[in-house]
Design an enzyme around this catalytic site. Structure first.
Site, PDB file in Angstrom:
ATOM      1  N   HIS A  26       0.870  -1.178   0.000  1.00  0.00           N
ATOM      2  CA  HIS A  26       0.000   0.000   0.000  1.00  0.00           C
ATOM      3  C   HIS A  26       0.912   1.235   0.000  1.00  0.00           C
ATOM      4  CE1 HIS A  26      -2.790   2.940   1.846  1.00  0.00           C
ATOM      5  NE2 HIS A  26      -3.775   2.133   1.503  1.00  0.00           N
ATOM      6  N   LYS A  43     -10.292  -0.146  10.725  1.00  0.00           N
ATOM      7  CA  LYS A  43     -10.536  -1.300   9.849  1.00  0.00           C
ATOM      8  C   LYS A  43     -10.949  -2.535  10.662  1.00  0.00           C
ATOM      9  CE  LYS A  43      -7.080   0.171   6.458  1.00  0.00           C
ATOM     10  NZ  LYS A  43      -7.864   0.680   5.328  1.00  0.00           N
ATOM     11  N   ASP A  57       2.927  -4.757   8.103  1.00  0.00           N
ATOM     12  CA  ASP A  57       1.763  -3.898   7.930  1.00  0.00           C
ATOM     13  C   ASP A  57       0.534  -4.787   8.121  1.00  0.00           C
ATOM     14  OD1 ASP A  57      -0.456  -2.610   6.963  1.00  0.00           O
ATOM     15  OD2 ASP A  57       0.485  -1.846   5.152  1.00  0.00           O
ATOM     16  N   CYS A  59      -4.769   2.706  -3.543  1.00  0.00           N
ATOM     17  CA  CYS A  59      -3.453   3.093  -2.993  1.00  0.00           C
ATOM     18  C   CYS A  59      -2.410   2.029  -3.291  1.00  0.00           C
ATOM     19  CB  CYS A  59      -3.517   3.379  -1.493  1.00  0.00           C
ATOM     20  SG  CYS A  59      -4.643   4.695  -1.066  1.00  0.00           S
ATOM     21  N   GLN A  61      -4.711  -4.974   7.176  1.00  0.00           N
ATOM     22  CA  GLN A  61      -5.792  -5.856   6.704  1.00  0.00           C
ATOM     23  C   GLN A  61      -5.867  -7.167   7.487  1.00  0.00           C
ATOM     24  OE1 GLN A  61      -8.099  -4.874   4.766  1.00  0.00           O
ATOM     25  NE2 GLN A  61      -7.162  -3.059   3.866  1.00  0.00           N
TER      26      GLN A  61
END
Ligand code: PLP
Length: 412
Positions: A129, A232, A206, A370, A209
């Site tokens: 991203h 999220k 990261d 993104c 998600q």
């Protein structure tokens, strides 16, 4: 009733915790398939925010009055809650930030600014991203650090056979996404961390998600940093966290200066608090942290393993159904993927398709997500992305298919 094989969770009842799912959009019942952008919020989180502002609101760490003590306690308890959620050894390893983006910028600017020099390499992947790419580009410009990228194969997985040759001694950090927000690929994060550690590189995961979608434990992953966003995973916007392994976090200088992060200040210079407070200048997002803790409680009542099963099952179902559509190309692995399904259709541009779907009450996302370099890698400018969470159902996927079939007729 929507059932997942082998699950004891009543997923239909869970939908009642999300008042927004009763909204109508353009005269149709809302189908919310944009949770990878931001998830919806359950009543438990909305109630926690309201209760904090109604009963306890005050600034933290600086007041000598009852409300300030309550607010401080709730804020610091939220830090403990985040630590236990991701298996950190201590709450001191958790820095509250605005979200994944700010967490990664903190590492790039504060850690990178101190420890990197010309010739050093940051290893990333082609599926990052922008928030795990642009901060490193900014750092590379300042320090002449170089960036290197693990390629993505046609099937949407990382070219892991090339990893050993890319993990050279100049690599100081390997920063990669746990689950791709465009492909749905679930990267083998623990294996990647082990390989990076073997050449002395630190690792940053990261988890934007993954943190709300599957069990994530920093000790099991063996990472040095992990970043995620509250919004999220059922929490409010404007709050997230950076996990930093104690030894690493303690070695990093502050990045933002201001109130709250100092021990003493003279006109000439200041002495700073220890981590994590050294990284939290100014009034933090107190309500956000409390809302995030409520979101974590909520998610853990359902169970992350159950949520993950639900995600995989729904994504598999959507993949199977999409295969029936003429002129559709789905990106990413065929199986065992996260709750993200990105696709393009011959009949219409992703923006037109997504706008058409919206007219039928179906909220998806159309564009580059993104992920511009990744889109270019696949010869695209964008996709339409359906992303799911545990409040979504197979019936909603069926309805998506009817809408996409109508789109085929409409655009032909
Ligand atoms: C994989 C990934 N990383 C980072 C981000 C950035 O998250 P935020 O905008 O909450 O900082 C996102 C958001 O979509 C994402 O999907």
């Amino acid at each position: 009733m929507h059932q997942i094989a082998g699950s004891s969770v009543n997923w239909k009842a869970i939908r009642e915790d999300f008042p927004i799912l009763h909204e109508e959009v353009h005269g149709h019942p809302l189908i919310y398939f944009d949770s990878a952008a931001t998830s919806q919020k359950p009543l438990a989180v909305l109630d926690a925010l309201r209760s904090y502002y109604e009963h306890d609101n005050a600034n933290v760490h600086r007041g000598l009055h009852e409300l300030s003590s309550r607010a401080t306690e709730a804020y610091e308890n939220a830090r403990k809650r985040v630590a236990s959620y991701i298996g950190a050894a201590s709450a001191d390893e958790i820095v509250f930030t605005r979200g994944t983006t700010e967490s990664i910028n903190l590492v790039a600017q504060a850690w990178g600014g101190k420890f990197l020099s010309a010739g050093d390499v940051i290893l990333l992947t082609e599926m990052e991203h922008h928030s795990n790419l642009v901060p490193w580009q900014l750092l590379a410009e300042r320090t002449t650090t170089r960036l290197r990228f693990v390629p993505v194969r046609d099937d949407g997985t990382l070219a892991l056979d090339q990893l050993s040759s890319m993990l050279t001694p100049e690599v100081k950090l390997f920063a990669f996404t746990h689950i791709s927000n465009s492909l749905g690929t679930i990267n083998p994060a623990a294996e990647l961390c082990t390989k990076a550690r073997a050449v002395g590189a630190l690792t940053l995961v990261d988890a934007a998600q993954s943190a709300g979608h599957m069990p994530v434990n920093v000790k099991e992953l063996g990472c040095d940093f992990l970043a995620f966003s509250g919004h999220k995973m059922c929490g409010p916007t404007g709050i997230g966290a950076l996990y930093g392994r104690a030894e690493v976090l303690d070695s990093i200088p502050p990045w933002h200066g201001g109130g709250e992060m100092i021990v003493s200040v003279t006109l000439e210079k200041s002495a700073f608090k220890k981590a994590p407070h050294r990284f939290e200048a100014g009034t933090p997002n107190i309500a956000g942290a409390i809302g995030l803790a409520a979101a974590i409680d909520y998610i853990e009542r359902i169970g992350r393993a159950e949520i993950f099963k639900h995600d995989v099952d729904l994504a598999d179902y959507a993949m199977k159904r999409l295969a029936d559509l003429p002129g559709v190309r789905v990106l990413g692995p065929a199986r065992e993927r996260g709750a993200v399904v990105g696709f393009v259709m011959d009949v219409a541009h992703p923006h037109d398709l997504t706008t058409f779907a919206d007219q039928h009450g179906l909220a998806m996302r159309g564009g580059h997500h993104c992920n511009q370099p990744l889109m270019r890698r696949f010869g695209l400018t964008g996709t339409t992305r359906a992303s799911f969470y545990f409040y979504n159902t197979k019936e909603e996927v069926d309805r998506m298919m009817e809408i996409l079939q109508a789109a085929v007729r409409f655009f032909k």
